[in-house]
Motif scaffolding. Structure first.
Motif, PDB file in Angstrom:
ATOM      1  N   GLU A 124      -3.560 -17.051  -9.281  1.00 18.40           N
ATOM      2  CA  GLU A 124      -2.533 -16.085  -8.844  1.00 18.40           C
ATOM      3  C   GLU A 124      -1.710 -15.589 -10.029  1.00 18.40           C
ATOM      4  OE1 GLU A 124      -2.034 -14.886  -5.699  1.00 18.40           O
ATOM      5  OE2 GLU A 124      -3.847 -15.957  -5.121  1.00 18.40           O
ATOM      6  N   ASP A 125      -1.721 -16.325 -11.146  1.00 14.52           N
ATOM      7  CA  ASP A 125      -0.961 -15.918 -12.329  1.00 14.52           C
ATOM      8  C   ASP A 125      -1.594 -14.731 -13.045  1.00 14.52           C
ATOM      9  OD1 ASP A 125       0.762 -18.004 -11.809  1.00 14.52           O
ATOM     10  OD2 ASP A 125      -0.165 -19.357 -13.280  1.00 14.52           O
ATOM     11  N   ILE A 126      -2.830 -14.403 -12.716  1.00 12.05           N
ATOM     12  CA  ILE A 126      -3.529 -13.302 -13.373  1.00 12.05           C
ATOM     13  C   ILE A 126      -3.174 -12.011 -12.645  1.00 12.05           C
ATOM     14  CG2 ILE A 126      -5.789 -12.393 -14.027  1.00 12.05           C
ATOM     15  CD1 ILE A 126      -6.733 -15.405 -13.742  1.00 12.05           C
ATOM     16  N   THR A 127      -2.625 -11.070 -13.373  1.00 14.61           N
ATOM     17  CA  THR A 127      -2.147  -9.824 -12.772  1.00 14.61           C
ATOM     18  C   THR A 127      -3.224  -8.741 -12.834  1.00 14.61           C
ATOM     19  OG1 THR A 127      -1.291  -8.913 -14.835  1.00 14.61           O
ATOM     20  CG2 THR A 127       0.192 -10.379 -13.582  1.00 14.61           C
ATOM     21  N   PRO A 128      -3.082  -7.713 -11.990  1.00 12.18           N
ATOM     22  CA  PRO A 128      -3.997  -6.570 -12.105  1.00 12.18           C
ATOM     23  C   PRO A 128      -3.972  -5.961 -13.514  1.00 12.18           C
ATOM     24  CG  PRO A 128      -2.866  -6.484 -10.007  1.00 12.18           C
ATOM     25  CD  PRO A 128      -2.232  -7.605 -10.797  1.00 12.18           C
ATOM     26  N   GLU A 129      -2.819  -6.005 -14.173  1.00 15.50           N
ATOM     27  CA  GLU A 129      -2.743  -5.495 -15.550  1.00 15.50           C
ATOM     28  C   GLU A 129      -3.587  -6.359 -16.494  1.00 15.50           C
ATOM     29  OE1 GLU A 129      -1.593  -2.641 -16.457  1.00 15.50           O
ATOM     30  OE2 GLU A 129      -2.128  -3.006 -18.539  1.00 15.50           O
ATOM     31  N   ASP A 130      -3.569  -7.678 -16.303  1.00 11.65           N
ATOM     32  CA  ASP A 130      -4.434  -8.555 -17.103  1.00 11.65           C
ATOM     33  C   ASP A 130      -5.900  -8.167 -16.905  1.00 11.65           C
ATOM     34  OD1 ASP A 130      -2.243 -10.119 -17.984  1.00 11.65           O
ATOM     35  OD2 ASP A 130      -2.447 -11.501 -16.280  1.00 11.65           O
ATOM     36  N   ILE A 131      -6.257  -7.904 -15.666  1.00  6.74           N
ATOM     37  CA  ILE A 131      -7.642  -7.530 -15.340  1.00  6.74           C
ATOM     38  C   ILE A 131      -7.996  -6.207 -16.005  1.00  6.74           C
ATOM     39  CG2 ILE A 131      -9.186  -6.841 -13.455  1.00  6.74           C
ATOM     40  CD1 ILE A 131      -7.549  -8.864 -11.685  1.00  6.74           C
ATOM     41  N   VAL A 149     -11.021  -3.542  -9.938  1.00  9.56           N
ATOM     42  CA  VAL A 149      -9.927  -4.520  -9.979  1.00  9.56           C
ATOM     43  C   VAL A 149      -9.969  -5.388  -8.723  1.00  9.56           C
ATOM     44  CG1 VAL A 149      -7.411  -4.804  -9.981  1.00  9.56           C
ATOM     45  CG2 VAL A 149      -8.480  -3.133 -11.504  1.00  9.56           C
ATOM     46  N   GLN A 150     -10.231  -4.772  -7.583  1.00 13.38           N
ATOM     47  CA  GLN A 150     -10.345  -5.553  -6.340  1.00 13.38           C
ATOM     48  C   GLN A 150     -11.481  -6.572  -6.434  1.00 13.38           C
ATOM     49  OE1 GLN A 150     -10.855  -2.683  -3.226  1.00 13.38           O
ATOM     50  NE2 GLN A 150      -8.658  -2.367  -2.974  1.00 13.38           N
ATOM     51  N   ALA A 151     -12.612  -6.148  -6.995  1.00 14.49           N
ATOM     52  CA  ALA A 151     -13.760  -7.059  -7.134  1.00 14.49           C
ATOM     53  C   ALA A 151     -13.418  -8.228  -8.054  1.00 14.49           C
ATOM     54  CB  ALA A 151     -14.975  -6.299  -7.671  1.00 14.49           C
ATOM     55  N   VAL A 152     -12.717  -7.950  -9.137  1.00 15.62           N
ATOM     56  CA  VAL A 152     -12.338  -9.028 -10.061  1.00 15.62           C
ATOM     57  C   VAL A 152     -11.367  -9.978  -9.368  1.00 15.62           C
ATOM     58  CG1 VAL A 152     -11.279  -9.586 -12.280  1.00 15.62           C
ATOM     59  CG2 VAL A 152     -12.742  -7.560 -12.075  1.00 15.62           C
ATOM     60  N   ARG A 153     -10.402  -9.412  -8.644  1.00 17.15           N
ATOM     61  CA  ARG A 153      -9.447 -10.271  -7.928  1.00 17.15           C
ATOM     62  C   ARG A 153     -10.175 -11.149  -6.911  1.00 17.15           C
ATOM     63  NH1 ARG A 153      -4.046  -7.715  -6.118  1.00 17.15           N
ATOM     64  NH2 ARG A 153      -3.683  -9.936  -6.014  1.00 17.15           N
ATOM     65  N   GLN A 154     -11.126 -10.572  -6.195  1.00 15.00           N
ATOM     66  CA  GLN A 154     -11.911 -11.367  -5.243  1.00 15.00           C
ATOM     67  C   GLN A 154     -12.682 -12.465  -5.976  1.00 15.00           C
ATOM     68  OE1 GLN A 154     -14.329  -9.138  -2.471  1.00 15.00           O
ATOM     69  NE2 GLN A 154     -15.764 -10.842  -2.260  1.00 15.00           N
ATOM     70  N   SER A 155     -13.224 -12.141  -7.133  1.00 16.67           N
ATOM     71  CA  SER A 155     -13.961 -13.135  -7.923  1.00 16.67           C
ATOM     72  C   SER A 155     -13.066 -14.280  -8.365  1.00 16.67           C
ATOM     73  CB  SER A 155     -14.571 -12.478  -9.166  1.00 16.67           C
ATOM     74  OG  SER A 155     -15.479 -11.476  -8.807  1.00 16.67           O
ATOM     75  N   LEU A 156     -11.790 -13.981  -8.555  1.00 14.61           N
ATOM     76  CA  LEU A 156     -10.812 -14.991  -8.964  1.00 14.61           C
ATOM     77  C   LEU A 156     -10.239 -15.755  -7.764  1.00 14.61           C
ATOM     78  CD1 LEU A 156      -8.903 -12.834 -11.596  1.00 14.61           C
ATOM     79  CD2 LEU A 156     -10.254 -14.899 -12.096  1.00 14.61           C
ATOM     80  N   GLY A 157     -10.636 -15.331  -6.565  1.00 19.37           N
ATOM     81  CA  GLY A 157     -10.111 -15.969  -5.372  1.00 19.37           C
ATOM     82  C   GLY A 157      -8.760 -15.437  -4.952  1.00 19.37           C
ATOM     83  N   GLN A 158      -8.376 -14.270  -5.493  1.00 20.70           N
ATOM     84  CA  GLN A 158      -7.106 -13.658  -5.123  1.00 20.70           C
ATOM     85  C   GLN A 158      -7.324 -12.725  -3.933  1.00 20.70           C
ATOM     86  OE1 GLN A 158      -5.659 -11.464  -8.476  1.00 20.70           O
ATOM     87  NE2 GLN A 158      -5.007 -13.292  -9.589  1.00 20.70           N
ATOM     88  N   PRO A 159      -6.328 -12.624  -3.063  1.00 20.96           N
ATOM     89  CA  PRO A 159      -6.428 -11.643  -1.986  1.00 20.96           C
ATOM     90  C   PRO A 159      -6.235 -10.236  -2.546  1.00 20.96           C
ATOM     91  CG  PRO A 159      -4.303 -12.733  -1.923  1.00 20.96           C
ATOM     92  CD  PRO A 159      -5.103 -13.413  -2.999  1.00 20.96           C
ATOM     93  N   THR A 166      -2.849   1.662  -5.708  1.00 18.48           N
ATOM     94  CA  THR A 166      -1.876   2.649  -6.165  1.00 18.48           C
ATOM     95  C   THR A 166      -2.129   3.082  -7.590  1.00 18.48           C
ATOM     96  OG1 THR A 166      -0.327   0.949  -6.877  1.00 18.48           O
ATOM     97  CG2 THR A 166      -0.112   1.776  -4.611  1.00 18.48           C
ATOM     98  N   LYS A 167      -2.976   2.377  -8.329  1.00 19.42           N
ATOM     99  CA  LYS A 167      -3.254   2.721  -9.721  1.00 19.42           C
ATOM    100  C   LYS A 167      -4.622   3.365  -9.803  1.00 19.42           C
ATOM    101  CE  LYS A 167      -0.473  -0.934 -11.649  1.00 19.42           C
ATOM    102  NZ  LYS A 167      -0.424  -2.074 -12.546  1.00 19.42           N
ATOM    103  N   SER A 168      -4.719   4.433 -10.565  1.00 17.96           N
ATOM    104  CA  SER A 168      -6.019   5.069 -10.722  1.00 17.96           C
ATOM    105  C   SER A 168      -6.372   5.269 -12.188  1.00 17.96           C
ATOM    106  CB  SER A 168      -6.038   6.411  -9.987  1.00 17.96           C
ATOM    107  OG  SER A 168      -5.046   7.242 -10.526  1.00 17.96           O
ATOM    108  N   SER A 169      -5.582   4.706 -13.097  1.00 15.24           N
ATOM    109  CA  SER A 169      -5.883   4.859 -14.513  1.00 15.24           C
ATOM    110  C   SER A 169      -6.990   3.898 -14.921  1.00 15.24           C
ATOM    111  CB  SER A 169      -4.635   4.595 -15.344  1.00 15.24           C
ATOM    112  OG  SER A 169      -4.188   3.277 -15.131  1.00 15.24           O
ATOM    113  N   PRO A 170      -7.674   4.188 -16.025  1.00 14.13           N
ATOM    114  CA  PRO A 170      -8.733   3.294 -16.489  1.00 14.13           C
ATOM    115  C   PRO A 170      -8.175   1.909 -16.778  1.00 14.13           C
ATOM    116  CG  PRO A 170      -8.787   5.364 -17.692  1.00 14.13           C
ATOM    117  CD  PRO A 170      -7.547   5.367 -16.860  1.00 14.13           C
TER     118      PRO A 170
END
Length: 171
Positions: A124-131, A149-159, A166-170
């Motif tokens: 949970e300490d890993i932020t979307p910005e880290d990703i 980003v959603q796929a990476v969060r799922q891979s990390l076990g994050q909801p 809301t973010k669309s930048s690279p």
């Protein structure tokens, strides 16, 4: 010509190669077509593979440098006909469109997730910005990055959260 030994997707290889050959060319000559030639300058990440579990741009990496090393491509992530958790997360999140960049992104995510397991006690300490920062070397022109980003969060076990959408930048 030079003879090298290495492991590719957990299979031993002894290959005779041109010392000027890139890892990209060597892998594609072995039929591993998930490794894509994109920009050829290490800018797009379409050729990303893991060498001893570290993500590298195969287009910039000489094949001679893998002597005695372990190489992983997206083909090798499938075990017993089952997608890896990272591959499945990309499917579940809809992070695959044209598919050209997907193998490189999956290998970058695989290295990131494995490194995070060692580095962070709580995913949970890993932020979307880290990703996004960790995937900055991979370009995708189709997905808009939110699903990645959603796929990476799922891979990390994050909801998944609405924040990702809301973010669309690279990354």
């Amino acid at each position: 010509m030079l003879t090298i030994s290495c492991s590719i997707n957990d299979r031993p290889y002894e290959l005779t190669i041109d010392p000027r050959a890139s890892l990209l060319d060597m892998l594609r000559d072995q039929g591993l077509t998930s490794v894509k030639q994109g920009c050829g300058m290490g800018e797009c990440g379409a050729c990303t593979v893991l060498v001893d579990d570290v993500a590298v741009n195969a287009c910039l990496y000489l094949a001679t440098w893998v002597h005695g090393k372990r190489i992983r491509t997206v083909e090798g992530e499938v075990k017993n006909g089952q997608l890896s958790p990272v591959q499945q997360a990309y499917v579940d999140a809809g992070a695959v469109q044209c598919g050209f960049c997907t193998p490189g992104l999956i290998m970058t995510t695989t290295a990131f997730v494995e490194a995070c397991r060692d580095k962070f006690r709580n995913p949970e300490d890993i932020t979307p910005e880290d990703i996004r920062r960790a995937h900055a070397g991979n370009l995708c022109r189709c997905t808009g990055y939110d699903t990645i980003v959603q796929a990476v969060r799922q891979s990390l076990g994050q909801p998944a959260s609405a924040q990702d959408l809301t973010k669309s930048s690279p990354p």
